[in-house]
Design an enzyme around this catalytic site. Structure first.
Site, PDB file in Angstrom:
ATOM      1  N   ASP A 105       0.882  -1.410  -0.102  1.00  0.00           N
ATOM      2  CA  ASP A 105      -0.037   0.069   0.111  1.00  0.00           C
ATOM      3  C   ASP A 105       0.878   1.335   0.052  1.00  0.00           C
ATOM      4  OD1 ASP A 105      -2.257   1.556   0.132  1.00  0.00           O
ATOM      5  OD2 ASP A 105      -2.389   1.476   2.242  1.00  0.00           O
ATOM      6  N   GLU A 139      -2.275  10.034  -0.639  1.00  0.00           N
ATOM      7  CA  GLU A 139      -3.483   9.363  -0.541  1.00  0.00           C
ATOM      8  C   GLU A 139      -3.648   8.960   1.083  1.00  0.00           C
ATOM      9  OE1 GLU A 139      -6.333   5.872  -0.356  1.00  0.00           O
ATOM     10  OE2 GLU A 139      -4.154   5.948   0.258  1.00  0.00           O
ATOM     11  N   GLU A 140      -2.785   8.536   1.748  1.00  0.00           N
ATOM     12  CA  GLU A 140      -2.957   8.188   3.022  1.00  0.00           C
ATOM     13  C   GLU A 140      -3.740   9.288   3.967  1.00  0.00           C
ATOM     14  OE1 GLU A 140      -3.288   5.214   3.674  1.00  0.00           O
ATOM     15  OE2 GLU A 140      -1.963   4.089   2.636  1.00  0.00           O
ATOM     16  N   GLU A 166      -5.102  -0.110  -5.622  1.00  0.00           N
ATOM     17  CA  GLU A 166      -5.149  -0.006  -4.214  1.00  0.00           C
ATOM     18  C   GLU A 166      -4.485  -1.443  -3.509  1.00  0.00           C
ATOM     19  OE1 GLU A 166      -4.816   1.390  -1.470  1.00  0.00           O
ATOM     20  OE2 GLU A 166      -5.053   3.582  -1.917  1.00  0.00           O
TER      21      GLU A 166
END
Length: 794
Positions: A105, A139-140, A166
């Site tokens: 991820d 994104e996190e 993802e």
């Protein structure tokens, strides 16, 4: 794999850190430029580094608002030499959550995209449309960089479809778990192009229901860009997702190759499709899709599924009506016996659910929750045997006392029909409410009905012969095989999630309910065999024995929930925040201050298993909520407070922390907008991650602000939460809020708190935090950082 190893070797890539904003960016740019040098004349490559600033509100995690400044996007456009008007987007993110290498991820996806860019750029065959590769760097931080791209970048206007890459696990097969919205042609593109398909509309409807506490950039492109797409994620081994164990060596080369084959094929298909340019013309209706054992995908328009579902349900109802209404002189008697069987079937299911849930609640109350977390077979031995035994017991008693004078064949036949009626009703209801997952009910109506018609003559003439049993099993093979395959996928996804779902929901209750549901489904067409066999005593004794032995072992604590096995770790997740808190009154005076290490366990067990290793964490230091402060006066990094009870976390006293770059909070102005409305303007500067909490006083409403679309969005509980982050450099954060009072307030109108989170650099961990983390057992994954919480009243 070389790309993956290089990216993860950089270390944790938190937004704002040099690792994310400099080292990873430089590496990716270097690789992209090397690919550009070796590309053929059939294509042109354009590279752009975007650092957007923006704000938006989202209804994820109960609702909050996000603000970002100077986050990083690396955007690469590969287009034919003569240019292209339309484009397909491929998206990954190179940032990671703090304290993790983020191999799955999402470094592996970015590595796959680099290889795909390399492959396409070397092709002598030009594409019809452009392919835009977005390597997004935030994104996190809850989907910030993708929002900056789709709402601000000039290339975003040309995008007609996207593929988002993802992870919800580490390696394995990548599952298509979201598509659309609508646009069945996208699913057909995946079906036609993917070499190793793995897709499920069931996963899509589960994910979009919100019961899984996660979200992806898919939402941003769909909601803010109005672009249809495909969402893929690795789902295997979610136990180590977002932990230090998410390393590149745990991702098999086969998984990387498989993902690369699929995504390259689908991207090429889309980039050469005439439908891409006219994608808006194909936006009609949803699509039912599911793979068959990973071999191929079945997909058809939902409207076709609706018609098919109603026809199959109607045939089942017609068949059942005919059986009840003939012969005419026995209609009342037939109806009575059918209704009794139908009621007993539902009663057996409900009583099974209640019984198994009572066991699950008992296990939770005695502190043995998650005993199956590292030993999944325990859940089957405990809840699976209890569910099966209770089902058999209910029908065995009915057979012995109610149906003792009836023909076994007749009774078995009636119970088959009762199960068929339940499934036909379920099929009708799920189709009526528009769920594409109703196709499962279709399988459980169509195949059993065909089986019944196929075996009717044999059963009527000879009874339960071996020929009948073989024909019956053969007819039921497809729905049973698919249901077992689907069940395994569901358990593979859900079981690890129970270890990070918060302290509010008892995971044993959830898993027990899921096991009961699977047991009921798989047994629905075998209930009739209870009435056909001579005795169920041996089966009941065996199941009961296994259940009680397992129950005793679970109660004894022999099954420890967590594992530090280096080959297959299943760690307990704990967050530790060394916090300094300061509370000010209306005049700016400091009225309260303290400091300590705030400890949160991420599962239902809290930190009960850790307390023996750290004795000072005991009931005397349980967290106390400051009711008058927003979010109880604690520095939540995200508004997940509703997932955690304060009685299940601890606040261990510790020395004050003095960050080298403390928060600077200023009131720039206070303007009276009307008789009962005031606007407060602020300036804030601090670390890359901050959380803003706002609580208007009673009788005061937060009417507008300079964030999102201008309309304030309250979180669960009524307070307002703003998540802030910035890249490597950022100007001070300026914002205003406007408050309206129902009557003139001369004194306090709002409490406002700012929390600063130090995820990297010298301020990240204090000596006390390091020392505490070192004392934690090796089956714990601990993520720790320093933070401050400052409350002001205006």
């Amino acid at each position: 794999r070389g790309f993956l190893d290089a990216i993860t070797a950089i270390g944790p890539r938190t937004v704002g850190s040099p690792e994310n904003e400099i080292h990873t960016v430089n590496y990716l740019i270097e690789q992209i430029k090397a690919i550009e040098v070796e590309s053929t004349d059939a294509h042109k490559i354009f590279i752009d580094i975007q650092r957007p600033t923006g704000s938006f509100s989202i209804d994820f995690l109960g609702g909050f608002t996000s603000y970002y400044a100077n986050v990083t996007n690396i955007v690469v456009k590969l287009e034919p030499r003569n240019g292209a008007k339309h484009a397909v987007l491929s998206n990954c993110h190179f940032d990671s959550v703090p304290n993790t290498p983020g191999a799955s991820d999402d470094a592996v996806s970015c590595s796959v995209m680099l290889e795909i860019l390399n492959t396409l750029s070397k092709s002598s065959e030009p594409l019809q449309h452009a392919v835009i590769f977005l390597f997004n760097g935030a994104e996190e931080n809850i989907l910030q960089a993708s929002h900056g791209f789709i709402t601000q970048h000039e290339w975003a206007k040309s995008i007609r479809a996207f593929i988002n890459l993802e992870a919800a696990g580490v390696g394995g097969k990548e599952l298509v778990f979201q598509t659309g919205p609508e646009n069945p042609w996208l699913v057909q593109a995946y079906v036609s192009a993917a070499e190793h398909p793995f897709a499920s509309v069931v996963a899509q409807e589960i994910f979009q229901s919100g019961i899984i506490p996660a979200d992806t950039d898919f939402r941003i492109y769909r909601d803010f860009g109005n672009v249809p797409g495909i969402d893929l994620a690795f789902i295997e081994n979610g136990y180590i997702y977002h932990t230090k164990y998410d390393t590149s060596d745990r991702i098999l080369t086969d998984s990387i190759q498989r993902a690369g084959d699929n995504i390259l094929a689908v991207l090429k298909y889309l980039a050469t499709s005439d439908k891409l340019a006219k994608s808006s013309e194909y936006r009609h209706g949803n699509v039912v899709f599911f793979d068959i054992l990973g071999l191929f995908v079945l997909a058809y328009p939902a409207r076709v599924g609706t018609i098919m579902n109603y026809i199959i349900a109607a045939i089942a109802f017609l068949y059942l009506s005919k059986k009840i209404l003939q012969p005419k002189n026995r209609v009342i008697n037939n109806l009575k016996k059918f209704s009794t069987a139908f009621g007993l079937t539902l009663l057996s299911w409900i009583s099974t659910l209640v019984t198994v849930l009572i066991v699950a609640v008992l296990i939770s109350l005695i502190g043995r929750s998650l005993s199956w977390y590292s030993h999944f077979y325990v859940s089957v031995s405990l809840y699976g045997t209890a569910a099966t035994a209770k089902l058999i017991l209910v029908h065995t008693l009915a057979k012995k006392f109610y149906y003792k004078n009836m023909n076994d064949q007749y009774v078995g036949d009636v119970f088959f029909d009762a199960s068929l009626m339940v499934w036909a009703i379920a099929l009708t209801m799920l189709t009526q409410i528009g769920l594409c997952s109703a196709f499962i009910c279709t399988l459980w109506v169509a195949f059993p009905l065909l089986t019944k018609l196929m075996t009717h003559k044999e059963f009527r003439q000879k009874g339960t012969t071996m020929t009948f049993v073989m024909m019956y099993m053969l007819g039921m093979f497809v729905p049973y095989l698919y249901m077992m395959y689907l069940s395994w996928t569901v358990f593979e996804m859900f079981t690890p999630i129970m270890g990070r779902s918060g302290s509010e929901i008892p995971p044993d209750v959830i898993l027990a309910g899921l096991i009961v549901a699977i047991t009921v489904i798989l047994s629905s067409y075998f209930i009739n065999f209870i009435y056909l066999v001579k005795s169920t005593k041996t089966t009941l004794v065996t199941l009961t024995t296994v259940f009680f032995v397992t129950l005793m072992l679970v109660c004894s604590g022999i099954f420890f929930p967590y594992s530090s096995d280096s080959a297959n770790p299943k760690p307990k997740r704990v967050f530790l925040q060394h916090t300094s808190r300061r509370f000010h009154d209306l005049d700016g005076n400091l009225v309260k201050s303290d400091s300590g290490i705030w400890i949160n366990g991420f599962d239902y067990n809290g930190i009960s298993h850790i307390t023996p290793h750290v004795p000072e964490i005991n009931d005397t230091i349980r967290t106390q909520c400051d009711e008058w402060a927003p979010f109880c006066g604690f520095p939540w990094i995200l508004p997940v407070h509703f997932m955690f009870r304060l009685v299940k976390n601890w606040y261990l006293p510790a020395p004050d922390i003095l960050p080298m770059s403390p928060v600077q909070f200023k009131v720039l102005s206070k303007e009276l907008m009307s008789l009962n409305s005031v606007r407060l303007s602020f300036e804030v500067s601090g670390p890359s991650h901050m959380s803003l909490y706002i609580r208007p006083r009673e009788g005061v409403t937060l009417s507008s602000w300079s964030l999102g679309d201008g309309r304030p969005v309250a979180s669960v509980g009524g307070d307002y939460f703003v998540f802030y982050s910035h890249g490597l450099q950022a100007a001070p954060w300026h914002f205003w809020i406007e408050l309206a009072a129902s009557e003139k307030h001369a004194d306090e109108i709002v409490s406002l708190a700012i929390a600063a989170h130090y995820f990297f650099g010298e301020d990240k961990k204090s000596p006390q935090l390091y020392a505490l983390m070192e004392r934690l057992p090796n089956w714990v994954f601990s993520s720790g950082w320093s933070c401050t919480y400052d409350l002001f009243v205006f």
